[in-house]
Design a protein around this motif. Structure first.
Motif, PDB file in Angstrom:
ATOM      1  N   LYS A  52       9.759  -3.716  -7.399  1.00 30.40           N
ATOM      2  CA  LYS A  52      10.073  -2.458  -8.035  1.00 30.40           C
ATOM      3  C   LYS A  52      11.406  -2.017  -7.488  1.00 30.40           C
ATOM      4  O   LYS A  52      11.654  -2.105  -6.292  1.00 30.40           O
ATOM      5  N   GLN A  72      -3.204   8.008  -0.019  1.00 26.47           N
ATOM      6  CA  GLN A  72      -2.446   8.638  -1.108  1.00 26.47           C
ATOM      7  C   GLN A  72      -3.369   8.812  -2.312  1.00 26.47           C
ATOM      8  O   GLN A  72      -4.247   7.984  -2.548  1.00 26.47           O
ATOM      9  N   LYS A  98      -3.928  -3.174  -4.744  1.00 28.37           N
ATOM     10  CA  LYS A  98      -2.525  -3.602  -4.749  1.00 28.37           C
ATOM     11  C   LYS A  98      -2.423  -4.789  -3.814  1.00 28.37           C
ATOM     12  O   LYS A  98      -2.776  -4.613  -2.643  1.00 28.37           O
ATOM     13  N   ILE A 120       0.966   1.105  -6.301  1.00 28.80           N
ATOM     14  CA  ILE A 120       0.370   2.412  -6.022  1.00 28.80           C
ATOM     15  C   ILE A 120       0.693   3.404  -7.129  1.00 28.80           C
ATOM     16  O   ILE A 120      -0.196   4.063  -7.666  1.00 28.80           O
ATOM     17  N   GLU A 121       1.959   3.481  -7.497  1.00 32.82           N
ATOM     18  CA  GLU A 121       2.359   4.328  -8.621  1.00 32.82           C
ATOM     19  C   GLU A 121       2.229   3.503  -9.900  1.00 32.82           C
ATOM     20  O   GLU A 121       1.976   2.308  -9.842  1.00 32.82           O
TER      21      GLU A 121
END
Ligand code: XMP
Length: 321
Positions: A151, A242, A313, A318-319
């Motif tokens: 990313k 998170q 993951k 995560i996002e």
């Protein structure tokens, strides 16, 4: 990749702070530096470190890009002012939304945010303040994932071959680049920051845009902002690494008041992780999940469906963007 990680067992926070302070002071000299505070752990720690090293030679801005969480700009600025660090809020909402208009590809959205931030908004601020240096809270994991092609992290520049002096007119200095998140928290603690500033769950540089699949419009950000507030309220005591809400692009058929309601879908994610490199979904209590779903569908306009992510993951990140 040329940068050596300082692992937690080798980190001496006081020695690290002293060394980075000397380096920063030497790099800035008699001039000025600027930095952007987002309120995330990394930018908070770099702000505190920078002020310790540079005092009034550092000017800190909070860029209100329109994609932050509820009341975040005012709250974060007030928190820092209360510990003696002055913050100037810069309203750049229109510029970010204009740059994001019509984009739905994740990497294009990240690139638009990067360009708006570094070139348009910061390019101008740096010129205005006559600074030569931008201080930034890039950490080891950001570099690693960008170089690995997972990313494009919003704050990675030189590792992608971007010459900031040539392209934006200033040099970028990254004092936390050898640390991962647990190391950054240790340095924050040693700097005397309040616990909730260095211990808060991570929040991404591209902010809520990392949680809107498809086009990032003011209305879609407003929706995910409400959903985020609910998830954060309900999961604050979960102890998870998170937790977040994602707005999907597809709409789905639902029913409201006995009638068809073609509405939005929210995906909730809650993660167990040490360093964000790998992560597993938290085994949340079903009652909490159902309460979150009930609140989303009654409090967030247009939401008819809520799902919970059960993927780790990798393969997930995560996002969502
Ligand atoms: P992903 O989604 O890549 O996220 O699994 C890993 C961790 O990094 C955060 N994140 C970012 N942090 N700039 C940042 O400073 C970014 O562009 C960015 N993207 C993701 C994410 O919240 C998670 O903790």
């Amino acid at each position: 990749m040329g940068i050596q990680e300082i692992t937690l067992d080798r980190l001496d926070p006081a020695g690290f702070i002293a060394q980075k302070s000397r380096e920063l002071s030497a790099a800035v000299g008699e001039g000025f530096a600027v930095n952007a505070l987002s309120g995330g752990v990394d930018s908070s720690v770099v702000t505190a470190l920078g002020h310790k090293a540079l005092g009034s030679r550092l000017k800190t801005y909070f860029i209100d890009n329109g994609i932050m969480r509820k009341d975040e700009p005012a709250q974060i600025a007030a928190q820092f002012r209360s510990i003696g660090i002055p913050i100037e809020i810069v309203d750049a909402k229109d510029r970010f939304f204009a740059a994001l208009k019509g984009l739905s590809d994740p990497e294009e959205k990240r690139e638009a945010i990067t360009q708006t931030f570094y070139k348009d908004v910061f390019g101008e601020l740096v010129k205005r303040s006559k600074a030569r240096i931008l201080l930034q809270g890039t950490i080891f994991t950001d570099v690693e994932e960008t170089v690995a092609g997972v990313k494009r992290q919003h704050n990675i520049l030189s590792q992608l071959g971007i010459d900031t002096v040539e392209q934006f007119g200033y040099e970028v200095v990254e004092p936390l680049i050898e640390l991962r998140k647990p190391g950054v928290r240790k340095v924050g603690e040693a700097l005397g920051l309040p616990l909730d500033m260095y211990n808060r769950p991570p929040f991404p540089g591209p902010a809520l845009a990392a949680r809107v699949i498809g086009e990032v419009t003011p209305a879609r950000v407003a929706l995910v902002r409400e959903a985020t507030a609910i998830v954060e309220e309900e999961l604050a005591g979960s102890g998870a690494f998170q937790y977040l809400a994602i707005l999907h692009e597809d709409r789905v058929t639902g029913i409201r008041d006995g009638k068809r309601d073609y509405g939005s879908q929210i995906e909730v994610r809650c993660w167990e992780s040490k360093d964000a490199k790998t992560a597993a979904p938290t085994r949340l209590d079903y009652d909490i999940l159902q309460k979150i779903a009930a609140r989303m569908t009654s409090e967030v306009p247009g939401v008819v469906s809520v799902t919970y992510n059960i993927t780790s993951k990798p393969t997930s990140t995560i996002e969502a963007v």
